[in-house]
Write an enzyme that holds these catalytic residues in place. Sequence first.
Site, PDB file in Angstrom:
ATOM      1  N   ASP A  66       0.834  -1.201   0.000  1.00  0.00           N
ATOM      2  CA  ASP A  66       0.000   0.000   0.000  1.00  0.00           C
ATOM      3  C   ASP A  66       0.872   1.256   0.000  1.00  0.00           C
ATOM      4  OD1 ASP A  66      -2.461   1.298   0.041  1.00  0.00           O
ATOM      5  OD2 ASP A  66      -3.269  -0.017   1.592  1.00  0.00           O
ATOM      6  N   GLU A  97      -1.560   1.911  -5.043  1.00  0.00           N
ATOM      7  CA  GLU A  97      -1.512   3.361  -4.793  1.00  0.00           C
ATOM      8  C   GLU A  97      -2.725   4.025  -5.426  1.00  0.00           C
ATOM      9  OE1 GLU A  97      -1.391   4.065  -8.248  1.00  0.00           O
ATOM     10  OE2 GLU A  97      -0.118   5.797  -7.736  1.00  0.00           O
ATOM     11  N   TRP A  98      -3.757   3.201  -5.665  1.00  0.00           N
ATOM     12  CA  TRP A  98      -5.113   3.650  -6.041  1.00  0.00           C
ATOM     13  C   TRP A  98      -5.203   4.297  -7.427  1.00  0.00           C
ATOM     14  CZ3 TRP A  98      -2.656   6.195  -1.755  1.00  0.00           C
ATOM     15  CH2 TRP A  98      -2.599   5.382  -0.611  1.00  0.00           C
ATOM     16  N   GLY A  99      -4.189   4.054  -8.269  1.00  0.00           N
ATOM     17  CA  GLY A  99      -4.244   4.615  -9.620  1.00  0.00           C
ATOM     18  C   GLY A  99      -3.858   6.083  -9.686  1.00  0.00           C
ATOM     19  N   ASP A 100      -3.427   6.649  -8.557  1.00  0.00           N
ATOM     20  CA  ASP A 100      -3.168   8.096  -8.517  1.00  0.00           C
ATOM     21  C   ASP A 100      -1.997   8.525  -9.398  1.00  0.00           C
ATOM     22  OD1 ASP A 100      -5.254   8.263  -6.805  1.00  0.00           O
ATOM     23  OD2 ASP A 100      -4.073   8.667  -4.995  1.00  0.00           O
ATOM     24  N   ASP A 147     -10.656   3.050  -3.047  1.00  0.00           N
ATOM     25  CA  ASP A 147     -11.322   1.865  -2.478  1.00  0.00           C
ATOM     26  C   ASP A 147     -12.794   1.806  -2.904  1.00  0.00           C
ATOM     27  OD1 ASP A 147      -8.904   1.774  -1.229  1.00  0.00           O
ATOM     28  OD2 ASP A 147      -9.712   1.695   0.817  1.00  0.00           O
TER      29      ASP A 147
HETATM   30  C1  GLA Z   1      -6.083   1.157   1.747  1.00  0.00           C
HETATM   31  C2  GLA Z   1      -6.308   0.135   0.628  1.00  0.00           C
HETATM   32  C3  GLA Z   1      -7.387  -0.822   1.063  1.00  0.00           C
HETATM   33  C4  GLA Z   1      -6.982  -1.515   2.363  1.00  0.00           C
HETATM   34  C5  GLA Z   1      -6.678  -0.477   3.427  1.00  0.00           C
HETATM   35  C6  GLA Z   1      -6.061  -1.103   4.669  1.00  0.00           C
HETATM   36  O1  GLA Z   1      -7.192   1.971   1.912  1.00  0.00           O
HETATM   37  O2  GLA Z   1      -6.640   0.775  -0.571  1.00  0.00           O
HETATM   38  O3  GLA Z   1      -7.634  -1.777   0.036  1.00  0.00           O
HETATM   39  O4  GLA Z   1      -5.856  -2.313   2.105  1.00  0.00           O
HETATM   40  O5  GLA Z   1      -5.773   0.517   2.975  1.00  0.00           O
HETATM   41  O6  GLA Z   1      -5.752  -0.166   5.644  1.00  0.00           O
END
Ligand code: GLA
Length: 411
Positions: free
Chosen positions: A154, A189-192, A212
């Site tokens: 993450d 890293e969420w695609g950022d 998420d």
């Molecule tokens: C981030 C990730 C989630 C999860 C949480 C855990 O938000 O994107 O998928 O792993 O952390 O804290």
Amino acid sequence: MPKPVFKHWCSALLLSLHGTLLAQSALAPLPASTPPMGWMSWNLLGDQVNERDLKAMADAMIASGMRKAGYDHLFIDDGWQGGRDETKQLIADPKKFPSGIKALADYLHARGLKLGIYSDAAPLTCAGYMGSLGFEDQDAKTFADWGVDFLKYDYCNAPPGTATAVARYRRMGEALANSGRTILYSICEWGDRQPWKWAAEVGGHLWRTTADIRDKWKKLPQESSGVGILDVYDINVELQSYAAPGRWNDADMLVVGLRGHAGPAALLGGAGASDIEYQSQFALWAMMHSPLYASNDLRRMSAATLRILGNTEVIALNQDPLGKAAVRVIHAPPWDVLVKPLANGDTAVAILNRADQAAAYSLPFEALGIQGAVPVRDLHAHKDLGRMAQWRGTLAGHETKLLRLRAAPRG
Ligand code: GLA
């Protein structure tokens, strides 16, 4: 004249070494040749993970038939960590995991399952537990010693710049590669920072493309955050050209069957979705070759949830060895049509009604480059529909029709 002999001997050695390497690479399966599947702890348990519940979930994965259907990983998300010992080795929380992570890995391996674990490219993780920054080699070795098969890495508590992110992910990618064990590497890293452009180069086998996902169909106009199934799909589907065997766009966990369960997916408007919407998520994630991480309570599944998650005809699209993610060939709201070629020459077609209400549609297969009447199978109804040159019908709001055509587009 020893020199030429030496030269010959040397080239013979090189040739045989080359041959061995070639033979080895032909034998060794490509890691993540199809998207990983399994169950991920975050949406159900948050950081309250423990070995008792995780073992029970593994048992349920087997008893429910999910393992047989292809779900073969148990992914522990955030919250397992107990800090570092005096040698700086990462340790599990002894209250949550009194037997340790290795014992859990052994338990899973003995049952034909694999173990995923979680860390973060910073001193602390998203939920505030110990991260791996500065300890990459040691942590990768620890994971390998424990028998870990997958790492979700993450990016909370880390600086925003792309160069730093790439460097930190490369550092862990190298550490995993040198760990002595094949460990799938999931970049989160969420695609950022457009990881689809660099994640595979730093060793990643998959990368999250969005924030998420919440347990809902879509973000409402009055909501400022909290993405749902349709929001994640709309981002991920456009990245189709970056997916290939060994490198996948990760559209985040399945929310199928959560039904508003109080937990991370219930935040930011995640009040729950309908079975039609859950079925659509599963169909679209399969078509996009996203990993399939169930995140509902496998110990208590309704028949509808099990029917969706256990649909082996849909799973077969996701695990198709050709690994070609679907292309959105029609985006004419309310209709989306996705097309995906399959290894045996068939074509998978998904038709999504994005509207809130039912609507009628007709799709001439000619529009997909398929001529004449071809045998068609409905993968949700598990029914052969006979030969057709078009599909006509009515779909409920948010419903996806999933068809398998025994034909390939021309050209
Ligand atoms: C981030 C990730 C989630 C999860 C949480 C855990 O938000 O994107 O998928 O792993 O952390 O804290």
